[in-house]
Write a protein that holds these residues in place. Structure first.
Motif, PDB file in Angstrom:
ATOM      1  N   GLU A   1       8.026   4.709   2.118  1.00  0.00           N
ATOM      2  CA  GLU A   1       7.407   5.835   1.949  1.00  0.00           C
ATOM      3  C   GLU A   1       6.313   6.036   0.980  1.00  0.00           C
ATOM      4  O   GLU A   1       5.303   6.805   1.265  1.00  0.00           O
ATOM      5  N   ASN A   2       6.808   5.792  -0.212  1.00  0.00           N
ATOM      6  CA  ASN A   2       5.817   5.854  -1.378  1.00  0.00           C
ATOM      7  C   ASN A   2       4.636   4.993  -0.958  1.00  0.00           C
ATOM      8  O   ASN A   2       3.596   5.361  -1.841  1.00  0.00           O
ATOM      9  N   ASN A   3       4.609   4.083  -0.221  1.00  0.00           N
ATOM     10  CA  ASN A   3       3.543   3.085   0.016  1.00  0.00           C
ATOM     11  C   ASN A   3       2.693   3.721   1.247  1.00  0.00           C
ATOM     12  O   ASN A   3       2.114   2.885   1.970  1.00  0.00           O
ATOM     13  N   GLY A   4       3.155   4.769   2.059  1.00  0.00           N
ATOM     14  CA  GLY A   4       2.398   5.109   3.146  1.00  0.00           C
ATOM     15  C   GLY A   4       2.959   4.711   4.484  1.00  0.00           C
ATOM     16  O   GLY A   4       2.070   4.365   5.436  1.00  0.00           O
ATOM     17  N   THR A   5       4.237   4.089   4.596  1.00  0.00           N
ATOM     18  CA  THR A   5       4.510   3.274   5.659  1.00  0.00           C
ATOM     19  C   THR A   5       6.043   3.672   5.812  1.00  0.00           C
ATOM     20  O   THR A   5       6.742   4.344   5.139  1.00  0.00           O
ATOM     21  N   ASP A   6       6.746   2.854   6.864  1.00  0.00           N
ATOM     22  CA  ASP A   6       8.290   3.083   7.152  1.00  0.00           C
ATOM     23  C   ASP A   6       8.572   1.725   7.769  1.00  0.00           C
ATOM     24  O   ASP A   6       8.090   0.903   8.057  1.00  0.00           O
TER      25      ASP A   6
ATOM     26  N   MET B   1      14.440  -8.037   0.283  1.00  0.00           N
ATOM     27  CA  MET B   1      12.876  -8.161  -0.084  1.00  0.00           C
ATOM     28  C   MET B   1      12.384  -7.942   1.231  1.00  0.00           C
ATOM     29  O   MET B   1      12.367  -8.467   2.507  1.00  0.00           O
ATOM     30  N   ILE B   2      11.384  -6.961   1.457  1.00  0.00           N
ATOM     31  CA  ILE B   2      10.643  -6.758   2.471  1.00  0.00           C
ATOM     32  C   ILE B   2       9.192  -6.813   2.372  1.00  0.00           C
ATOM     33  O   ILE B   2       8.602  -6.478   1.373  1.00  0.00           O
ATOM     34  N   THR B   3       8.563  -7.295   3.479  1.00  0.00           N
ATOM     35  CA  THR B   3       7.028  -7.192   3.500  1.00  0.00           C
ATOM     36  C   THR B   3       6.742  -6.185   4.849  1.00  0.00           C
ATOM     37  O   THR B   3       7.277  -6.275   5.746  1.00  0.00           O
ATOM     38  N   ALA B   4       5.899  -5.128   4.456  1.00  0.00           N
ATOM     39  CA  ALA B   4       5.405  -4.384   5.743  1.00  0.00           C
ATOM     40  C   ALA B   4       3.966  -4.090   5.689  1.00  0.00           C
ATOM     41  O   ALA B   4       3.408  -4.459   4.801  1.00  0.00           O
ATOM     42  N   CYS B   5       3.313  -3.638   6.707  1.00  0.00           N
ATOM     43  CA  CYS B   5       1.951  -3.067   6.770  1.00  0.00           C
ATOM     44  C   CYS B   5       2.151  -1.488   6.742  1.00  0.00           C
ATOM     45  O   CYS B   5       3.094  -0.911   7.076  1.00  0.00           O
TER      46      CYS B   5
END
Length: 116
Positions: A53-58, A111-115
């Motif tokens: 959320e702090n990075n504008g995604t979910d 550890m997560i990678t998201a867009c």
């Protein structure tokens, strides 16, 4: 030159790094190490939600997940929490392995990678 955004940085790492709308989260662990695998997994997932959320995604925008368990025998229990959290959206490519943890009280690290 493209901008790199780092959050939660210290001398060793950043909690998250965003570059070209990709969000990379550091390995996240629980703070309350008295919890069992279910409790630690729930805490880690809540921290992941907040970082995303702090990075504008979910969680619907997950690309990859790397999961380290102190005991691979905890995989089924951890997966119950994981599957409930994911729901029907956002299933990432994933690895789940047993590992020696930096602090032996840690039962899970994700550890997560998201867009975005």
């Amino acid at each position: 030159m493209s901008k790199i955004t780092r959050q939660g940085s210290n001398q060793i790492l950043s909690t998250s790094v965003e570059y070209h709308n990709f969000v990379y989260l550091a390995g996240i662990t629980a703070d309350d190490l008295s919890k069992d695998i279910t409790g630690q997994t729930e805490e880690v997932i809540a921290k992941i939600d907040a970082a995303l959320e702090n990075n504008g995604t979910d969680k619907t925008r997950l690309l990859t997940a790397q999961i380290w368990l102190k005991h691979i025998t905890d995989r089924d229990t951890m997966n119950k929490v994981w599957v409930k959290w994911l729901g029907d959206d956002g299933r990432p490519a994933r690895a789940c392995v047993q590992a020696e943890m930096a602090d032996p009280r840690h039962l899970v690290e994700i550890m997560i990678t998201a867009c975005r």
